[in-house]
Every structure is written in C-alpha cells, then in structure tokens.
Design a protein around this motif. Structure first.
Motif, mmCIF file in Angstrom:
data_model
loop_
_atom_site.group_PDB
_atom_site.id
_atom_site.type_symbol
_atom_site.label_atom_id
_atom_site.label_comp_id
_atom_site.label_asym_id
_atom_site.label_seq_id
_atom_site.Cartn_x
_atom_site.Cartn_y
_atom_site.Cartn_z
ATOM 1 N N LEU A 146 36.354 73.034 13.517
ATOM 2 C CA LEU A 146 37.544 72.350 13.008
ATOM 3 C C LEU A 146 38.629 73.349 12.634
ATOM 4 C CD1 LEU A 146 38.868 69.666 12.067
ATOM 5 C CD2 LEU A 146 37.850 70.110 9.817
ATOM 6 N N LEU A 147 38.283 74.404 11.924
ATOM 7 C CA LEU A 147 39.258 75.384 11.444
ATOM 8 C C LEU A 147 39.054 76.776 12.044
ATOM 9 C CD1 LEU A 147 38.782 73.891 7.999
ATOM 10 C CD2 LEU A 147 41.087 74.191 8.864
ATOM 11 N N CYS A 148 37.821 77.086 12.384
ATOM 12 C CA CYS A 148 37.490 78.326 13.091
ATOM 13 C C CYS A 148 36.072 78.142 13.611
ATOM 14 C CB CYS A 148 37.608 79.549 12.185
ATOM 15 S SG CYS A 148 36.358 79.618 10.879
ATOM 16 N N PHE A 165 42.130 82.964 2.855
ATOM 17 C CA PHE A 165 42.958 84.125 2.541
ATOM 18 C C PHE A 165 42.782 85.281 3.535
ATOM 19 C CE2 PHE A 165 43.268 82.009 -1.552
ATOM 20 C CZ PHE A 165 44.577 82.293 -1.932
ATOM 21 N N THR A 166 41.760 85.226 4.398
ATOM 22 C CA THR A 166 41.494 86.398 5.242
ATOM 23 C C THR A 166 41.331 86.105 6.732
ATOM 24 O OG1 THR A 166 39.070 86.274 4.972
ATOM 25 C CG2 THR A 166 40.314 87.522 3.303
ATOM 26 N N ASP A 167 41.021 84.870 7.114
ATOM 27 C CA ASP A 167 40.715 84.589 8.515
ATOM 28 C C ASP A 167 41.948 84.054 9.249
ATOM 29 O OD1 ASP A 167 38.306 84.148 10.527
ATOM 30 O OD2 ASP A 167 39.612 82.407 10.690
ATOM 31 N N PRO A 168 42.411 84.716 10.328
ATOM 32 C CA PRO A 168 43.628 84.277 11.032
ATOM 33 C C PRO A 168 43.510 82.872 11.614
ATOM 34 C CG PRO A 168 43.030 86.517 11.658
ATOM 35 C CD PRO A 168 41.890 85.981 10.868
ATOM 36 N N ASP A 169 42.368 82.531 12.214
ATOM 37 C CA ASP A 169 42.202 81.203 12.800
ATOM 38 C C ASP A 169 42.270 80.117 11.731
ATOM 39 O OD1 ASP A 169 41.917 82.320 15.299
ATOM 40 O OD2 ASP A 169 39.723 82.345 15.229
ATOM 41 N N TRP A 170 41.603 80.346 10.615
ATOM 42 C CA TRP A 170 41.606 79.368 9.510
ATOM 43 C C TRP A 170 43.028 79.191 8.975
ATOM 44 C CZ3 TRP A 170 36.883 77.271 7.466
ATOM 45 C CH2 TRP A 170 37.034 76.455 6.352
ATOM 46 N N ARG A 171 43.720 80.286 8.812
ATOM 47 C CA ARG A 171 45.088 80.230 8.290
ATOM 48 C C ARG A 171 46.005 79.482 9.243
ATOM 49 N NH1 ARG A 171 46.039 85.248 4.731
ATOM 50 N NH2 ARG A 171 48.149 85.251 5.525
ATOM 51 N N MET A 174 45.818 75.597 8.997
ATOM 52 C CA MET A 174 46.350 74.923 7.817
ATOM 53 C C MET A 174 47.869 74.800 7.938
ATOM 54 S SD MET A 174 43.599 74.391 6.040
ATOM 55 C CE MET A 174 44.271 73.926 4.455
ATOM 56 N N THR A 175 48.382 73.572 7.958
ATOM 57 C CA THR A 175 49.822 73.369 8.119
ATOM 58 C C THR A 175 50.592 73.645 6.832
ATOM 59 O OG1 THR A 175 49.580 71.011 7.600
ATOM 60 C CG2 THR A 175 49.448 71.650 9.926
ATOM 61 N N ASP A 176 49.943 73.551 5.694
ATOM 62 C CA ASP A 176 50.602 73.812 4.403
ATOM 63 C C ASP A 176 49.890 74.944 3.685
ATOM 64 O OD1 ASP A 176 48.280 72.424 3.968
ATOM 65 O OD2 ASP A 176 49.064 71.189 2.336
#
Length: 286
Positions: A146-148, A165-171, A174-176
C-alpha cells in the motif's frame, strides 16, 4: 546523606511495575476467561495470571511486590505468553529479570492465528496489526504494498513512524505528509508517556532523532494527540490515488495492539484496491 538503592533492588521494582502494568491491560476475554459481574480489578487478577502461567499465587504476588525471589527462564516464558507480550516487551521482561530468553524469536501472541485469518479475510481492504509504538506486527497482502514493499524491509524498519520520516516510497505515498507526520509524532508522544523507562521506546526515539531533522523539529513542539482514525488520500505507485477511511479495531485496551484497516470511500478506490491485491499476489507468485 543520600542513599542509592542497590541495582538489584531497582531491577526488582522495575520488573514488578512492568508485570503489573502488563497484567492490568489484558482483558479476561483475551485469555479465554469469563468476565464476572462484580469484577473491579482492571485487567487480570493476580491469581488469574498465576493460574494461566502454572505458578503459585503467593509466588507471583511476591514477584509483583518486588521481593527477592528467583525467577527461572521457563517461568518468565510462561508469564510472557500469559500477558501477551510482543517481542520487544518480552525482551524487556527478560532483561529486567537478568535472565536469558530460551526462545528469543517467539512470535507476538497478540497476532494469533485467528487475527491473521481476519487480516486475510479483509483483503483487498488493506489491514495490519500495530502496537502503540507504531510497530507493524502483521499485515495482509494488500497492505504489503500500500505504501511501500514491507516484505523488502528488515523487521526492525517495519514501523510506521520510522518509515514516515525516512522511507522515500512511504513519504511519496502520503498526500499530506507534513500534517500526517506531525499527527503521528503527537500520537507517539501521548502513547510514550506510559513507557518512558522502557528501552524499546527510548531506542526508537533516539533512532528517529538521529536520522531525521524533520522529526527533531516536530518532536520539539511537544504536541500530544489521542488515538483515532480519519479519512485520507494515498498515492500508490501501482494503481494511483486512493480515498480511504482509516479505522482501528482494538485487540485489547486502547493502549495495546490494534488492527488498522483502510476502507475505500468510493468505487474507484475499491476497484484500485482489488487491482493492487491482484498485482501483489502476482508478484509473490513470480
């Protein structure tokens, strides 16, 4: 003249407080007991813990009173299972007792076969089991990507706060992100108030502060927010934008582990989740 308590006394009192706090958070229903109409004790009674762990009631009472008694690794193992400790809590228990864990990789009892079956049945609705520290203890097929790609991460990195705070895919998903990270940090601070002395919580905090200037800035605000769900938009790299409602299904008291599910709020999101589920299954079979 100031007197410093011996280290063994401190350990015993920490162990006693830790056992008491874990006992009080477990409901009778979680361990297969019937809640009586006159129950006033929060969580389990001492005699119930003793019975479920196959130890004497007097002996367990002494343990919670921080008396100088010997505790074997086998008894600690039984207590950890009865109190449904997750792996980090189990490690903390053995450390306080000064004992070596005979089964250090024991799975989290909160994630029972029934809970895993529930996660699977929720597919293609993404769902996972989290504790109040944001550790991801289990997840279903759709949540995996879903997020990474959670399967690609080491277990110690499967923590929502760390990934935010650290994973580029997770970040990117997230739209907000600024608001979401601020909210997560505030929830983490509120939860940590009951765990300030626990090594796992302090280690995660230190790791976040060392790795992320953004986290240090948000943490310095000292904001606190209680647990709760909300609607959100997520950008999945494979299927596009999803409009989802996050909901928490508690496995015990609100401070304990919970199933977190993301329910689609429109038909397009529902179809895209089905597609994500199919793609993840195909990737696993390849």
């Amino acid at each position: 003249m100031t007197t410093v308590a011996p280290r063994t006394d401190v350990r015993r009192h920490e162990l006693a407080e830790f056992l008491r706090s874990r006992r009080e958070r477990i409901t009778p229903e979680q361990v297969g007991l019937v809640r009586g109409p006159r129950r006033r004790t929060p969580g389990l009674r001492r005699e119930e813990v003793a019975q479920l762990s196959a130890v004497g009631v007097t002996w367990y009472t002494w343990l919670e009173q921080a008396r100088a008694i010997q505790v074997s690794p086998q008894v600690l193992d039984a207590l950890a299972r009865t109190l449904l400790l997750d792996p980090t809590e189990r490690t903390h228990l053995f450390a306080l007792a000064g004992a070596t864990d005979p089964a250090p990789h024991t799975l989290c009892p909160s994630v029972t076969p029934v809970v895993r079956a529930v996660l699977d049945q929720l597919d293609p609705v993404p769902a996972c089991v989290q504790n109040s520290r944001y550790d991801i203890l289990a997840y279903n097929t759709t949540y995996r990507r879903l997020l990474c790609d959670l399967d690609a991460l080491p277990p110690e990195d499967r923590n929502c706060l760390w990934l935010a705070f650290t994973d580029p895919d997770w970040r990117d998903a997230m739209t907000d992100m600024p608001a979401a990270r601020r909210l997560m940090a505030a929830k983490f601070r509120a939860s940590m108030a009951e765990h300030l002395a626990e090594p796992a919580w302090k280690a995660l905090l230190a790791r976040l502060e060392a790795a992320s200037p953004e986290f240090r800035e948000v943490w310095a605000r000292h904001e606190v927010v209680g647990p709760g769900g909300r609607a959100k938009y997520l950008r999945n790299a494979q299927v596009g934008t999803l409009h989802l409602e996050q909901t928490n299904l508690w496995l015990g008291p609100a401070a304990g582990p919970r199933v977190v599910a993301y329910v689609p709020l429109d038909e397009r999101s529902r179809e895209r989740l089905r597609r994500l589920h199919e793609l993840t299954l195909s990737a696993a079979a390849a």
